[in-house]
Design a protein around this motif. Structure first.
Motif, short mmCIF file in Angstrom:
data_model
loop_
_atom_site.label_atom_id
_atom_site.label_comp_id
_atom_site.label_asym_id
_atom_site.label_seq_id
_atom_site.Cartn_x
_atom_site.Cartn_y
_atom_site.Cartn_z
N PRO A 111 -25.47 -23.05 26.04
CA PRO A 111 -26.59 -22.08 25.91
C PRO A 111 -27.43 -22.00 27.19
O PRO A 111 -27.81 -20.91 27.61
CB PRO A 111 -27.42 -22.65 24.74
CG PRO A 111 -26.42 -23.43 23.93
CD PRO A 111 -25.44 -24.01 24.92
N GLY A 112 -27.72 -23.14 27.82
CA GLY A 112 -28.54 -23.13 29.04
C GLY A 112 -27.68 -23.15 30.29
O GLY A 112 -26.47 -23.40 30.24
N TRP A 113 -28.32 -22.89 31.43
CA TRP A 113 -27.61 -22.96 32.72
C TRP A 113 -27.48 -24.41 33.20
O TRP A 113 -26.54 -24.75 33.90
CB TRP A 113 -28.32 -22.12 33.79
CG TRP A 113 -28.20 -20.66 33.51
CD1 TRP A 113 -29.14 -19.85 32.92
CD2 TRP A 113 -27.07 -19.83 33.77
NE1 TRP A 113 -28.63 -18.57 32.81
CE2 TRP A 113 -27.37 -18.53 33.33
CE3 TRP A 113 -25.81 -20.05 34.35
CZ2 TRP A 113 -26.47 -17.46 33.44
CZ3 TRP A 113 -24.92 -18.99 34.47
CH2 TRP A 113 -25.26 -17.72 34.01
N PHE A 114 -28.48 -25.24 32.82
CA PHE A 114 -28.44 -26.65 33.21
C PHE A 114 -28.01 -27.50 32.03
O PHE A 114 -28.07 -27.08 30.87
CB PHE A 114 -29.82 -27.09 33.74
CG PHE A 114 -30.11 -26.47 35.08
CD1 PHE A 114 -29.67 -27.09 36.25
CD2 PHE A 114 -30.78 -25.26 35.18
CE1 PHE A 114 -29.89 -26.50 37.49
CE2 PHE A 114 -31.00 -24.66 36.42
CZ PHE A 114 -30.55 -25.28 37.56
N TRP A 115 -27.58 -28.73 32.33
CA TRP A 115 -27.13 -29.64 31.30
C TRP A 115 -28.32 -30.16 30.49
O TRP A 115 -29.33 -30.56 31.06
CB TRP A 115 -26.38 -30.82 31.94
CG TRP A 115 -25.94 -31.84 30.93
CD1 TRP A 115 -24.83 -31.79 30.15
CD2 TRP A 115 -26.62 -33.05 30.60
NE1 TRP A 115 -24.77 -32.90 29.35
CE2 TRP A 115 -25.85 -33.69 29.60
CE3 TRP A 115 -27.80 -33.66 31.04
CZ2 TRP A 115 -26.23 -34.91 29.03
CZ3 TRP A 115 -28.18 -34.87 30.49
CH2 TRP A 115 -27.38 -35.48 29.49
#
Ligand code: FUL
Ligand code: CA
Length: 490
Positions: free
Chosen positions: A291-295
């Protein structure tokens, strides 16, 4: 004396030349650097910075560099995970909006050099670029124009800093295939302790034309990405889905109808591009595997499955865009097991599905061939060679090719490619199969460009297939027609 000149005198030029000349290019055409980029088709994005440790998507810019401490960081392991999916390039967030630089830059103290990680000697840009080179993957950089850490952000001095950062990245790490300029810009930030809101004029502040000239000088083969090109355009959403049609030509217009620039674009036209547009600026579909760009640890159970990735592949690469899939390294500096498994499953699916072109040994027959010259014959569609193509005479904009397969085959995926060095000429095609003594519709498509991959809802058995170019703005030139049976795994 009989000279060559006297022998040829009086013979019309068309006959004197060996066969028919190639078609003249029509409309916008790709540059050599864009042609190389189209061939990549599927690339990876690595979003990695202080956010990976602070559990944020947009860092404020006030992080201590020490929070960045990926103790098990292993660039080869990261690149291996991407290569297993079939990616041919990788773009790293060398600096995201928080301003933290993943290489030991001379421009700021918000960087790995001032972190405890590897005693300040670590360099993520160096390690990823070298691991990519070892795997024969292309390497690219994302450098956020917006910098929420930098005290100078909003003043002319920051533009010098941004260009210095680009210079370090483009001169210190080998060949770069893509430079990524994010459109997100301005707003609140730390800004060296000012902690305030700073707005910039998106059209003028960065003086993009000058920055792009510098990139050209340092890395002439690098494609420049932004909302508006100049080489590659944002597709207008972050779901990984191109328009249908998706034209490579695109004449960007600003939000308010005026001039466009990164961060100021009327995004409703980005998915489809501009039929008859003047500029060749193909679409790139960026989307995250999570869902997010970062972990974020909490999203470990929400990694897209191979089946979901396959659906995205057909909606991006399958419509002629490039598929840029983000896979964020975790706080150890590795790709998490969930993502690694999904990438491998998707790679297995791609390899199995596209291993064998069922039309490769088909007998071909076309209603028209340019100058009746074999060099433009329909066998070029199934020879597996990207540089050979089937073409018709200039005045012919509708034509059919039939393919007679050696035996009945189970078909579920159809791939077409135009000879795009001559522009994107075809507006519509239909594909049929011979069944019970007549031609029955199988599929149709509009834009083709570098690639159109049609996935049928269900497999069909066929031995004779017909491609009909039903509408074209200039005589068609196609380099590939391929049929595949889909692997069952995804
Ligand atoms: C956006 C950014 O704001 C996101 O954080 C991410 O980098 C994405 C690719 O682009 O505009
Ligand atoms: Ca060919």
């Amino acid at each position: 004396m009989i000279t060559r000149r006297s022998l040829l005198a009086g013979i019309p030029a068309v006959l004197a030349a060996k066969g028919a000349a190639p078609p003249a290019p029509w409309g916008a055409t790709p540059s050599p650097r864009q042609l190389a980029w189209h061939d990549l088709e599927f690339t990876g994005f690595l979003h990695f910075t202080v956010n990976t440790f602070t559990n944020k998507e947009w860092g404020y810019g006030d992080e201590s560099p020490d929070v960045f401490n990926p103790e098990k960081f292993d660039a080869d392991a990261i690149i291996d995970a991407l290569a297993a999916a079939g990616m041919r390039g990788v773009i790293l967030t060398a600096k995201h909006h928080d301003g933290f630089c993943l290489w030991p830059t001379k421009t700021t103290d918000h960087s790995v050099f001032y972190s405890k990680w590897r005693g300040g000697k670590g360099d993520v840009v160096r390690d990823i670029s070298q691991a990519a080179a070892r795997r024969k993957m292309k390497f690219g950089v994302y450098l956020s124009p917006w910098d929420r850490n930098n005290a100078k952000y909003g003043t002319p001095d920051y533009i010098k800093i941004y260009r210095q950062q680009l210079t370090e990245l483009l001169t210190g790490y080998g060949p770069i295939f893509e430079v990524w300029h994010d459109g997100a810009n301005g707003g609140d930030g730390y800004y060296g302790g000012a902690r305030e809101k700073r707005s910039i004029d998106r059209n003028t502040y960065y003086d993009w034309p000058k920055t792009w000239e510098m990139i050209r000088a340092m890395q002439p083969d690098a494609c420049i990405f932004s909302d508006v090109g100049p080489d590659i355009r944002w597709v207008g959403n972050e779901r990984g889905i191109a328009g249908d049609p998706c034209w490579c030509a695109y004449d960007p217009v600003g939000d308010n109808g005026g001039p466009a620039s990164p961060g100021n674009v009327r995004a409703k036209e980005s998915p489809t591009g501009t039929r008859n547009g003047k500029l060749w600026i193909p679409a790139e579909c960026d989307v995250s595997i999570r869902p997010g760009w970062f972990w974020h640890e909490a999203e470990n159970s929400r990694v897209k499955t191979p089946r979901q990735l396959a659906a995205l592949y057909y909606q991006s690469a399958g419509r002629g865009a490039d598929f840029l899939l983000n896979v964020p390294p975790n706080s150890q500096g590795l790709i998490s097991a969930e993502d690694t498994a999904s990438l491998k499953g998707f790679g297995d699916y791609l390899r199995a599905t596209f291993a064998q072109n069922l039309a490769a040994r088909a007998k071909t027959d076309a209603t028209h061939v340019r100058g009746n010259d074999k060099r433009y014959g329909p066998a070029n569609l199934v020879d597996g060679l990207p540089d050979t193509y089937w073409a018709t005479d200039d005045r012919v904009t509708g034509a059919d090719v039939t393919f007679e397969l050696p035996r009945p085959a189970r078909i579920q995926v159809i791939r077409l490619r135009e000879a795009i060095q001559f522009g994107q000429r075809i507006d519509a095609v239909e594909i049929e199969r011979w069944e019970q003594a007549s031609w029955q519709p199988l599929a149709n498509a509009t834009s083709i460009g570098p690639r159109r991959i049609i996935r049928l809802d269900a497999p069909v058995i066929a031995q004779r297939v017909r491609l009909r170019v039903t509408q074209a703005s200039a005589s068609p030139a196609l380099s590939e027609f391929a049929l595949f049976s889909e692997a069952l795994s995804a």
